[in-house]
Design an enzyme around this catalytic site. Structure first.
Site, PDB file in Angstrom:
ATOM      1  N   HIS A  78       2.134   3.377  -9.164  1.00  0.00           N
ATOM      2  CA  HIS A  78       1.972   1.934  -9.375  1.00  0.00           C
ATOM      3  C   HIS A  78       3.168   1.366 -10.152  1.00  0.00           C
ATOM      4  O   HIS A  78       3.601   0.239  -9.911  1.00  0.00           O
ATOM      5  CB  HIS A  78       0.672   1.650 -10.126  1.00  0.00           C
ATOM      6  CG  HIS A  78      -0.543   2.023  -9.330  1.00  0.00           C
ATOM      7  ND1 HIS A  78      -0.738   1.593  -8.036  1.00  0.00           N
ATOM      8  CD2 HIS A  78      -1.619   2.804  -9.620  1.00  0.00           C
ATOM      9  CE1 HIS A  78      -1.878   2.090  -7.569  1.00  0.00           C
ATOM     10  NE2 HIS A  78      -2.429   2.834  -8.510  1.00  0.00           N
TER      11      HIS A  78
ATOM     12  N   LEU B 181      10.518 -20.747  -5.182  1.00  0.00           N
ATOM     13  CA  LEU B 181       9.565 -19.836  -4.537  1.00  0.00           C
ATOM     14  C   LEU B 181       8.197 -19.907  -5.216  1.00  0.00           C
ATOM     15  O   LEU B 181       8.101 -19.878  -6.442  1.00  0.00           O
ATOM     16  CB  LEU B 181      10.094 -18.396  -4.646  1.00  0.00           C
ATOM     17  CG  LEU B 181       9.141 -17.282  -4.186  1.00  0.00           C
ATOM     18  CD1 LEU B 181       8.995 -17.272  -2.672  1.00  0.00           C
ATOM     19  CD2 LEU B 181       9.620 -15.918  -4.670  1.00  0.00           C
TER      20      LEU B 181
ATOM     21  N   ASP C 168       0.827  -1.211   0.000  1.00  0.00           N
ATOM     22  CA  ASP C 168       0.000   0.000   0.000  1.00  0.00           C
ATOM     23  C   ASP C 168       0.862   1.263   0.000  1.00  0.00           C
ATOM     24  O   ASP C 168       1.962   1.267   0.542  1.00  0.00           O
ATOM     25  CB  ASP C 168      -0.922  -0.020   1.233  1.00  0.00           C
ATOM     26  CG  ASP C 168      -2.074   0.958   1.108  1.00  0.00           C
ATOM     27  OD1 ASP C 168      -2.367   1.423  -0.021  1.00  0.00           O
ATOM     28  OD2 ASP C 168      -2.701   1.264   2.142  1.00  0.00           O
TER      29      ASP C 168
HETATM   30  C1  IPE Z   1      -5.501  -2.716  -0.198  1.00  0.00           C
HETATM   31  O1  IPE Z   1      -5.177  -1.381  -0.288  1.00  0.00           O
HETATM   32  C2  IPE Z   1      -5.479  -3.334  -1.561  1.00  0.00           C
HETATM   33  C3  IPE Z   1      -4.166  -3.513  -2.170  1.00  0.00           C
HETATM   34  C4  IPE Z   1      -3.013  -3.189  -1.635  1.00  0.00           C
HETATM   35  C5  IPE Z   1      -4.180  -4.124  -3.472  1.00  0.00           C
HETATM   36  P1  IPE Z   1      -6.283  -0.251  -0.446  1.00  0.00           P
HETATM   37  O2  IPE Z   1      -5.540   1.032  -0.577  1.00  0.00           O
HETATM   38  O3  IPE Z   1      -7.217  -0.575  -1.534  1.00  0.00           O
HETATM   39  O4  IPE Z   1      -7.058  -0.335   0.942  1.00  0.00           O
HETATM   40  P2  IPE Z   1      -7.812   0.787   1.777  1.00  0.00           P
HETATM   41  O5  IPE Z   1      -8.754   1.468   0.829  1.00  0.00           O
HETATM   42  O6  IPE Z   1      -6.762   1.729   2.281  1.00  0.00           O
HETATM   43  O7  IPE Z   1      -8.480   0.058   2.882  1.00  0.00           O
HETATM   44  C1  IPE Z   2      -1.681   0.235  -3.342  1.00  0.00           C
HETATM   45  O1  IPE Z   2      -1.450   1.598  -3.391  1.00  0.00           O
HETATM   46  C2  IPE Z   2      -1.879  -0.372  -4.697  1.00  0.00           C
HETATM   47  C3  IPE Z   2      -3.262  -0.759  -5.024  1.00  0.00           C
HETATM   48  C4  IPE Z   2      -4.290  -0.689  -4.212  1.00  0.00           C
HETATM   49  C5  IPE Z   2      -3.496  -1.248  -6.366  1.00  0.00           C
HETATM   50  P1  IPE Z   2      -2.643   2.653  -3.375  1.00  0.00           P
HETATM   51  O2  IPE Z   2      -2.986   2.976  -4.787  1.00  0.00           O
HETATM   52  O3  IPE Z   2      -3.754   2.182  -2.531  1.00  0.00           O
HETATM   53  O4  IPE Z   2      -1.913   3.900  -2.717  1.00  0.00           O
HETATM   54  P2  IPE Z   2      -2.521   4.916  -1.659  1.00  0.00           P
HETATM   55  O5  IPE Z   2      -3.061   4.107  -0.539  1.00  0.00           O
HETATM   56  O6  IPE Z   2      -3.570   5.697  -2.370  1.00  0.00           O
HETATM   57  O7  IPE Z   2      -1.349   5.751  -1.258  1.00  0.00           O
HETATM   58 MG    MG Z   3      -4.152   2.387  -0.546  1.00  0.00          MG
END
Ligand code: IPE
Ligand code: IPE
Ligand code: MG
Length: 240
Positions: free
Chosen positions: A33, A127, A16
């Site tokens: 990303h 792995l 995240d």
């Molecule tokens: C969880 O992160 C999903 C992934 C890392 C793929 P999100 O950014 O979607 O989760 P919330 O919205 O903070 O709970």
């Molecule tokens: C995690 O990073 C990746 C996915 C959920 C695909 P985020 O896109 O949720 O990044 P933040 O949480 O907005 O910083």
């Molecule tokens: Mg996120």
């Protein structure tokens, strides 16, 4: 110091913070990303080096479809780039790739590249790299319940035969699918303190480690710190 004799067998990571990383740099979210994919590649390599047997990454949740079409498309494009450019190295490193989640709904080109990767790494014995894609813990449990319900209906399973093991084997991580043990360690980056629908059943007794580092900045050093933290925990499983 990392104790090489007490490594977790299965590490699961909620990657995240890509969006916040991009925002800090005044870049579009997709750039975050893209940077996150590079981190993922490093962490796959490092897991292999550390002798971890299973690595699961949360790449796209069942809730992430709520994001803008541009972001969703961008994420899947990056996934195609990743699997296409890494396939040879994954094969050379004996990595077996699996997917947790219903990937039938993802864009066609992403699905094709992914299926090729699954096929060509299927017999690898190093792995096991599980990509949670269109994954949600509740959706996974719903699917398992439904599959079990169908077996009960056709008479191949009795209600009293529904044990925790039977439920477990119908999950995406179960014997009938990716066949991975429960993760000993779940790591979440970016400072958020929640599971966001990740491995709800499997993480019942996992150690949770939270890092404030945004995923694109997560490094092998941070990874080892998280494993050290795991090794310092006293796992009791309710037993004493
Ligand atoms: C969880 O992160 C999903 C992934 C890392 C793929 P999100 O950014 O979607 O989760 P919330 O919205 O903070 O709970
Ligand atoms: C995690 O990073 C990746 C996915 C959920 C695909 P985020 O896109 O949720 O990044 P933040 O949480 O907005 O910083
Ligand atoms: Mg996120």
């Amino acid at each position: 110091m990392l104790d090489k004799n007490r490594m977790p067998r299965h590490v699961a990571i909620i990657m995240d913070g890509n969006g916040r990383w991009a925002k800090k740099k005044n870049l579009p979210r997709v750039a975050g990303h893209n940077a996150g994919m590079k981190t993922m590649k490093k962490i796959v390599d490092h897991s292999d080096k550390l002798g971890i047997k299973y690595l699961t990454v949360y790449a796209f949740s069942t809730e992430n479809w709520k994001r803008s079409a541009a972001e969703v498309t961008g994420i899947f494009k990056l996934l195609v780039t990743y699997v296409n450019s890494e396939l040879k190295e994954l094969i050379d490193n004996n990595v077996k790739v699996t997917v947790l989640g219903d990937y039938s709904q993802i864009p066609q080109d992403a699905k094709k590249s992914l299926e090729k990767t699954l096929r060509e790494t299927r017999d690898n014995t190093g792995l096991q790299f599980n990509i949670a894609l269109n994954y949600g813990g509740r959706d996974e449990i719903r699917r398992a319940v439904r599959a079990i319900g169908e077996k009960v209906r056709d008479g191949s399973l009795l209600p009293e035969e529904i044990t925790e093991d039977v439920i477990g084997e119908h999950l995406f991580t179960g014997r009938l699918h990716a066949d991975a043990p429960d993760p000993e360690l779940v790591i979440r980056t970016s400072g958020e303190l929640r599971l966001s629908n990740f491995l709800l059943w499997q993480s019942a007794y996992s150690e949770l480690v939270f890092s404030n580092v945004l995923w694109p900045d997560f490094s092998p050093e941070e990874y080892e710190k998280a494993i050290e933290e795991y090794q310092s925990r006293d796992r009791r499983f309710g037993g004493r």
